[in-house]
Design a protein around this motif. Structure first.
Motif, PDB file in Angstrom:
ATOM      1  N   TYR A 131      44.531  23.375  -2.158  1.00  0.00           N
ATOM      2  CA  TYR A 131      44.843  22.768  -3.442  1.00  0.00           C
ATOM      3  C   TYR A 131      46.249  23.151  -3.882  1.00  0.00           C
ATOM      4  CZ  TYR A 131      43.510  27.095  -5.964  1.00  0.00           C
ATOM      5  OH  TYR A 131      43.405  28.385  -6.433  1.00  0.00           O
ATOM      6  N   LEU A 132      46.862  22.235  -4.593  1.00  0.00           N
ATOM      7  CA  LEU A 132      48.275  22.337  -4.950  1.00  0.00           C
ATOM      8  C   LEU A 132      48.427  22.838  -6.380  1.00  0.00           C
ATOM      9  CD1 LEU A 132      50.966  21.577  -3.486  1.00  0.00           C
ATOM     10  CD2 LEU A 132      50.931  19.460  -4.818  1.00  0.00           C
ATOM     11  N   LEU A 133      49.380  23.747  -6.593  1.00  0.00           N
ATOM     12  CA  LEU A 133      49.685  24.240  -7.944  1.00  0.00           C
ATOM     13  C   LEU A 133      50.722  23.297  -8.549  1.00  0.00           C
ATOM     14  CD1 LEU A 133      49.861  28.068  -7.161  1.00  0.00           C
ATOM     15  CD2 LEU A 133      47.963  26.791  -8.158  1.00  0.00           C
ATOM     16  N   ASN A 134      50.242  22.277  -9.211  1.00  0.00           N
ATOM     17  CA  ASN A 134      51.121  21.194  -9.666  1.00  0.00           C
ATOM     18  C   ASN A 134      51.421  21.239 -11.157  1.00  0.00           C
ATOM     19  OD1 ASN A 134      48.371  20.583 -10.082  1.00  0.00           O
ATOM     20  ND2 ASN A 134      48.822  18.396 -10.267  1.00  0.00           N
ATOM     21  N   HIS A 135      50.879  22.234 -11.875  1.00  0.00           N
ATOM     22  CA  HIS A 135      51.196  22.381 -13.297  1.00  0.00           C
ATOM     23  C   HIS A 135      51.728  23.781 -13.555  1.00  0.00           C
ATOM     24  CE1 HIS A 135      51.058  21.935 -17.627  1.00  0.00           C
ATOM     25  NE2 HIS A 135      50.325  23.041 -17.717  1.00  0.00           N
ATOM     26  N   ILE A 136      52.859  23.866 -14.247  1.00  0.00           N
ATOM     27  CA  ILE A 136      53.514  25.141 -14.511  1.00  0.00           C
ATOM     28  C   ILE A 136      53.581  25.358 -16.018  1.00  0.00           C
ATOM     29  CG2 ILE A 136      55.527  26.577 -14.078  1.00  0.00           C
ATOM     30  CD1 ILE A 136      54.143  25.655 -11.542  1.00  0.00           C
ATOM     31  N   GLU A 137      52.975  26.435 -16.464  1.00  0.00           N
ATOM     32  CA  GLU A 137      53.088  26.833 -17.873  1.00  0.00           C
ATOM     33  C   GLU A 137      54.228  27.847 -17.987  1.00  0.00           C
ATOM     34  OE1 GLU A 137      49.391  28.294 -19.282  1.00  0.00           O
ATOM     35  OE2 GLU A 137      48.246  26.506 -18.664  1.00  0.00           O
TER      36      GLU A 137
ATOM     37  N   SER B  17      44.558  14.503 -11.029  1.00  0.00           N
ATOM     38  CA  SER B  17      45.074  13.451 -11.911  1.00  0.00           C
ATOM     39  C   SER B  17      43.960  12.933 -12.815  1.00  0.00           C
ATOM     40  CB  SER B  17      45.647  12.314 -11.068  1.00  0.00           C
ATOM     41  OG  SER B  17      46.133  11.283 -11.901  1.00  0.00           O
ATOM     42  N   SER B  18      44.219  13.016 -14.122  1.00  0.00           N
ATOM     43  CA  SER B  18      43.250  12.543 -15.109  1.00  0.00           C
ATOM     44  C   SER B  18      44.009  12.219 -16.391  1.00  0.00           C
ATOM     45  CB  SER B  18      42.176  13.599 -15.370  1.00  0.00           C
ATOM     46  OG  SER B  18      41.288  13.178 -16.366  1.00  0.00           O
ATOM     47  N   LYS B  19      43.840  11.006 -16.894  1.00  0.00           N
ATOM     48  CA  LYS B  19      44.594  10.563 -18.073  1.00  0.00           C
ATOM     49  C   LYS B  19      43.661  10.350 -19.257  1.00  0.00           C
ATOM     50  CE  LYS B  19      48.147   8.231 -15.306  1.00  0.00           C
ATOM     51  NZ  LYS B  19      49.248   9.129 -15.666  1.00  0.00           N
ATOM     52  N   ASP B  20      44.219  10.557 -20.455  1.00  0.00           N
ATOM     53  CA  ASP B  20      43.444  10.303 -21.664  1.00  0.00           C
ATOM     54  C   ASP B  20      43.553   8.827 -22.038  1.00  0.00           C
ATOM     55  OD1 ASP B  20      46.006  10.046 -22.629  1.00  0.00           O
ATOM     56  OD2 ASP B  20      45.981  11.905 -23.788  1.00  0.00           O
ATOM     57  N   GLU B  21      43.049   8.496 -23.219  1.00  0.00           N
ATOM     58  CA  GLU B  21      43.055   7.092 -23.643  1.00  0.00           C
ATOM     59  C   GLU B  21      44.456   6.553 -23.839  1.00  0.00           C
ATOM     60  OE1 GLU B  21      40.691   6.957 -27.127  1.00  0.00           O
ATOM     61  OE2 GLU B  21      38.791   7.354 -26.089  1.00  0.00           O
TER      62      GLU B  21
ATOM     63  N   LEU C  19      43.398  20.274  -7.927  1.00  0.00           N
ATOM     64  CA  LEU C  19      43.901  19.154  -7.135  1.00  0.00           C
ATOM     65  C   LEU C  19      43.759  19.477  -5.650  1.00  0.00           C
ATOM     66  CD1 LEU C  19      45.352  16.419  -6.964  1.00  0.00           C
ATOM     67  CD2 LEU C  19      47.508  17.668  -6.983  1.00  0.00           C
ATOM     68  N   SER C  20      42.721  18.945  -5.040  1.00  0.00           N
ATOM     69  CA  SER C  20      42.513  19.140  -3.610  1.00  0.00           C
ATOM     70  C   SER C  20      43.399  18.184  -2.823  1.00  0.00           C
ATOM     71  CB  SER C  20      41.040  18.907  -3.260  1.00  0.00           C
ATOM     72  OG  SER C  20      40.847  18.967  -1.864  1.00  0.00           O
ATOM     73  N   LEU C  21      43.997  18.687  -1.749  1.00  0.00           N
ATOM     74  CA  LEU C  21      44.882  17.857  -0.929  1.00  0.00           C
ATOM     75  C   LEU C  21      44.059  17.043   0.068  1.00  0.00           C
ATOM     76  CD1 LEU C  21      47.823  20.355  -0.263  1.00  0.00           C
ATOM     77  CD2 LEU C  21      47.745  18.457  -1.886  1.00  0.00           C
ATOM     78  N   GLU C  22      43.175  16.219  -0.465  1.00  0.00           N
ATOM     79  CA  GLU C  22      42.335  15.345   0.342  1.00  0.00           C
ATOM     80  C   GLU C  22      42.403  13.938  -0.238  1.00  0.00           C
ATOM     81  OE1 GLU C  22      40.971  16.308   3.046  1.00  0.00           O
ATOM     82  OE2 GLU C  22      41.215  18.490   2.849  1.00  0.00           O
ATOM     83  N   TYR C  23      42.332  12.934   0.644  1.00  0.00           N
ATOM     84  CA  TYR C  23      42.351  11.550   0.191  1.00  0.00           C
ATOM     85  C   TYR C  23      41.027  11.190  -0.481  1.00  0.00           C
ATOM     86  CZ  TYR C  23      46.506  10.888   3.111  1.00  0.00           C
ATOM     87  OH  TYR C  23      47.756  10.984   3.655  1.00  0.00           O
ATOM     88  N   ASP C  24      41.106  10.278  -1.426  1.00  0.00           N
ATOM     89  CA  ASP C  24      39.884   9.795  -2.058  1.00  0.00           C
ATOM     90  C   ASP C  24      39.252   8.712  -1.194  1.00  0.00           C
ATOM     91  OD1 ASP C  24      41.498   7.597  -2.394  1.00  0.00           O
ATOM     92  OD2 ASP C  24      41.800   7.894  -4.540  1.00  0.00           O
ATOM     93  N   ALA C  25      38.231   8.068  -1.721  1.00  0.00           N
ATOM     94  CA  ALA C  25      37.512   7.064  -0.934  1.00  0.00           C
ATOM     95  C   ALA C  25      38.400   5.884  -0.567  1.00  0.00           C
ATOM     96  CB  ALA C  25      36.283   6.581  -1.714  1.00  0.00           C
TER      97      ALA C  25
END
Length: 573
Positions: free
Chosen positions: A117-123, A150-154, A166-172
């Motif tokens: 899994y990737l560390l894609n968010h930095i605080e 990846s997940s977005k709000d309204e 975030l797993s480094l695997e392809y989705d369906a």
């Protein structure tokens, strides 16, 4: 502009796309989004490359306002201990089938399979201090890398706290979307002064305590050796001199011990040319190390840039060509040598040419591997020009003044016929005696070697210059006292071949230095491939050469003055 320190260590700084404005907070700000498609071969290859660098624990190094960014985590062993802060953080985390990870990641419960899994968010947390004139200064920059899918709000904005890594695997659908986000917060710090902003990095580990244990260990060795040397000088040697001066000089049968070899002890050694060249080169290294450490202790070096210490050493080595020529000329002239041109040329070119040749071969390997550590051809020519245009002329100047000086006068006359050396015991023979000479010196500094190797090969900041200077002094004292002891024992056994032995006995410390590097490579590093192996031991070989020259010079000089002193106060024919 790329500076010499960055070139020599392979550091290349790039300006990132992260935007940080003074006192402006950000929350889950999107930097960019990358989508990988399994149907495109090039993107699949790129994603596999990311998995490889995650599995190999590649680290990121950030710099904000000329201050290294730190990743601070709580120690898992002791909750009362200080946070552990490092100036690097991983690209991502790899969990093996047993649920184990090699970095300080918080692995999810995915036992039974490999997981990337990737560390894609930095605080980013920036601590600052308001100055008296109304301006502000950055005190510390700390980050906390996390992973979120990846997940977005309204409103279509990325949510950074959705709790899914975030797993480094392809989705369906055969795709992988990687959002890169960051947050920025500002915290006013009124307790830390700007001049002490480095303290939280320097005091976040137990290295200082280990360093003190190392110093105490070294001091014990020095006190032990000093006691032995004091016993020899104040008791045994003093008694020998008093007894020798009371004997009848016309009765050679009454002479015994080290006085027996007074007519051969200053006999010029074999290969005196090469010995004088090594002594001169050792003097150059000794001056370089001494001045570099003194400047470092005075605080003129920026601890965040690892390369400045190396660059200062290179400049000091080039500038101290004169002591090399002077010492080589003085010693060679005392041997009765007449080939002064050969002596000057060998002093100027022998050791530097070996080091430069090894360095050039290593650089060819780095070029072939496409490594950023490869020194560009222009920089290589610049270093070569420093050697040819600065060091070589200074060596000639030092040799000129050295040969103008009168030859060193020894306190005793040398006999025409060499004296027969009786059979020696095991510990006074050539090879065992030389190998024993390096045991105690390397024992006094081996703990410090770990931190030096860790700084070079594990990309850690080395900042404890005062400790290093103290250990250097202990090394010099230990080498000197060990060589004097061995030299005295050899003279007492009527072996007067001390010239080369004094140099090699102390210089054998470099053998144990190289053996420790093998242990460090096998136990501490996780390098793969023949190129990495070649690079590590190639650079270590260069360090061992200079270590040999340094310790050999100290051992020879101490033994030289010791022998001159004891034979100058005893009555001879």
């Amino acid at each position: 502009m790329v500076l010499l320190p960055q070139v020599l260590f392979g550091d290349r700084y790039h300006v990132s796309k992260y935007e940080i404005e003074w006192l402006k907070a950000e929350s889950c700000k999107e930097l960019c989004t990358k989508t990988y498609d399994n149907s495109i071969p090039s993107e699949s290859v790129y994603l596999e490359a990311i998995k490889k660098i995650v599995a190999q624990d590649y680290q990121q190094h950030w710099v904000v306002d000329n201050m290294p960014v730190a990743w601070c985590t709580q120690s898992s062993q002791d909750s009362n201990q200080k946070d552990i802060c490092t100036t690097s953080f991983p690209v991502g985390c790899y969990i093996d089938k047993n649920g184990q990870t090699q970095s300080r990641c918080d692995p999810p419960n995915v036992a039974g399979k490999e997981y990337y899994y990737l560390l894609n968010h930095i605080e980013i947390t920036i601590e600052y201090k308001k100055m008296a004139d109304g301006t502000g200064r950055v005190i510390a920059v700390k980050i906390k890398p996390t992973s979120h899918a990846s997940s977005k709000d309204e409103a279509g904005k990325e949510m950074c706290d959705n709790g899914n890594a975030l797993s480094l695997e392809y989705d369906a659908a055969g795709k992988l979307t990687v959002p890169y986000t960051y947050s920025v917060s500002w915290v006013q710090n009124t307790k830390v002064e700007w001049a002490s902003r480095w303290d939280y990095l320097l005091n976040s580990s137990n290295q200082v305590n280990v360093q003190w244990y190392s110093i105490l260990n070294s001091i014990v060795i020095v006190l032990f050796l000093s006691g032995m040397v004091a016993m020899i000088l104040l008791r045994t040697l003093h008694r020998d001199i008093a007894r020798y001066n009371q004997l009848d000089p016309e009765d050679p049968q009454e002479e015994f011990g080290w006085k027996l070899v007074h007519g051969d002890v200053f006999r010029p050694p074999r290969k005196g040319m090469m010995l004088s060249v090594l002594i001169g080169s050792g003097a150059q290294v000794f001056m370089m190390v001494t001045v570099t450490l003194v400047v470092s202790c005075l605080g003129f070096l920026y601890p965040g840039n690892r390369g400045f210490l190396l660059s200062l050493g290179v400049v000091m080595y080039v500038c101290f060509g004169s002591p090399a020529g002077y010492f080589a000329a003085r010693i060679y002239k005392s041997f009765g040598g007449e080939k002064w041109k050969s002596n000057v040329l060998l002093t100027a070119f022998f050791v530097p040419s070996i080091v430069f040749s090894v360095f050039f071969i290593l650089n060819l390997v780095l070029w072939g591997e496409g490594s950023s550590s490869a020194v560009p051809f222009g920089t290589l020519c610049g270093v070569l020009a420093l050697w040819i245009c600065v060091s070589v002329p200074l060596t000639f100047v030092g040799a000129f003044f050295g040969f103008r000086k009168p030859a060193i006068t020894f306190p005793t006359q040398t006999n025409q016929i060499p004296r027969h050396i009786p059979p020696q015991s095991f510990y006074t023979r050539r090879v065992p005696g030389i190998l024993m000479g390096g045991v105690l010196p390397v024992g006094s500094v081996f703990i410090q070697l770990y931190f030096i190797f860790n700084s070079i090969w594990a990309h850690q900041i080395y900042y404890m210059f005062w400790f290093l200077f103290i250990v250097f002094l202990i090394l010099v004292i230990t080498c000197a006292e060990t060589t004097i002891l061995l030299c005295y024992f050899h003279l007492c056994s009527e072996d007067y071949h001390w010239w080369w032995r004094s140099y090699l006995s102390s210089g054998s410390t470099a053998i144990y230095f190289f053996l420790y590097s093998i242990y460090f490579y096998l136990e501490r590093l996780q390098m793969e491939g023949a190129a990495s192996l070649f690079i590590f031991f190639g650079y270590t070989f260069i360090m061992a050469i200079y270590f040999f020259l340094l310790t050999g010079f100290v051992g020879f000089l101490s033994c030289f003055f010791f022998i001159n002193k004891i034979y100058s106060v005893v009555k001879t024919d």
